[in-house]
Enzyme design. Structure first.
Site: not given
Length: 274
Positions: A204, A208, A212
């Site tokens: 994660s 993440r 982005n």
């Protein structure tokens, strides 16, 4: 610029690579042939370079720090240190001399790597191509999953080390096998469940940050296509880049903060001895 928008996008999202395959070592291209390793030279260069820049900058400020009227750079560094220190005190409930320096390193290092996203997408790659002949070059390390995964794996190893340090090998093993169901029959189920939970943390963290920044870089590339392709001309193309860059500053800071805070939280959880 590449012949088509698709080629332009693929070109700007491809790393400068060094590959070792059965046919030898090659560089400056997307490695498509199967080999035993591939290095993304641009990601390594900028990530290590920005890390060294962070260490040199903060060390030089610390050596020249004064108790009198501080300079602007010293004020900025002190603000960053105080911000990270307050974040650690709020999220980490324990005593560990490693946490605050680690949190500061992660926050500033990830921020600097993210900050490279604000440089126009063609500026440095064109300069590198003219001076070295390299066809591919990416300057944002956090748009490379290898870099974000490497950071996340490093955090995972520190979490495991901290957990063993606090609870011991036996305590860490019990946590993996006797939680959440404290019964010998449930050990296999507990082990699978806790292992998945443990491995989900670096996954994660890395995805993440990568997702982005990769999306932000892609939008900058699309703006460049619109501008250079003649769809939007003059100052309008520059305005689009500036507007997205202003908004993207929030993403850059926020993603560095989230990576730092999750690291602190994971280490806080690892330091809890039940």
């Amino acid at each position: 610029m590449a012949a088509t928008p698709k080629e332009y996008i693929q070109h700007h999202l491809t790393n400068l690579q060094v590959c070792a395959t059965d046919s030898g070592i090659g560089w400056n291209y997307a490695c498509k042939e199967a080999g035993f390793w591939t290095w993304h030279v641009d990601s390594l260069l900028f990530s290590v370079g920005l890390g060294v820049l962070f260490l040199w900058l903060f060390r030089s400020v610390a050596k020249k720090a004064t108790t009198g009227v501080p300079g602007k750079l010293q004020c900025f560094v002190e603000m960053v240190v105080e911000f990270v220190d307050a974040s650690v005190k709020d999220a980490f409930h324990g005593r560990n001399k490693l946490i605050a320096p680690l949190a500061l390193t992660i926050f500033v290092w990830v921020f600097l790597m993210n900050l490279m996203d604000l440089i126009p997408v063609d500026f440095i790659p064109e300069l590198i191509m003219r001076t070295t002949g390299a066809d591919y070059f990416k300057i944002v390390p956090t748009t490379d999953l290898n870099i974000t995964a490497g950071l996340a794996i490093g955090v995972l190893l520190i979490v495991i080390f901290t957990s063993i340090q606090v609870k011991g090998v036996k305590g860490f093993a019990k946590e993996l096998t006797l939680h959440p169901f404290n019964h010998p029959v449930m050990i296999p189920f507990n082990f699978v469940l806790e292992t998945v939970t443990l491995l989900a943390k670096p996954v994660s963290l890395s995805l993440r940050l990568f997702g982005n920044l990769y999306a932000g870089e892609l939008i900058f590339v699309l703006i460049a296509i619109v501008y250079t392709g003649g769809v939007v001309v003059g100052s309008m193309g520059v305005l689009l880049h500036v507007l997205w860059a202003i908004f993207h500053i929030l993403v850059i800071v926020l993603q560095a903060f989230i990576f730092m805070m999750l690291t602190i939280v994971y280490l806080s959880m690892a330091s809890e001895d039940h």
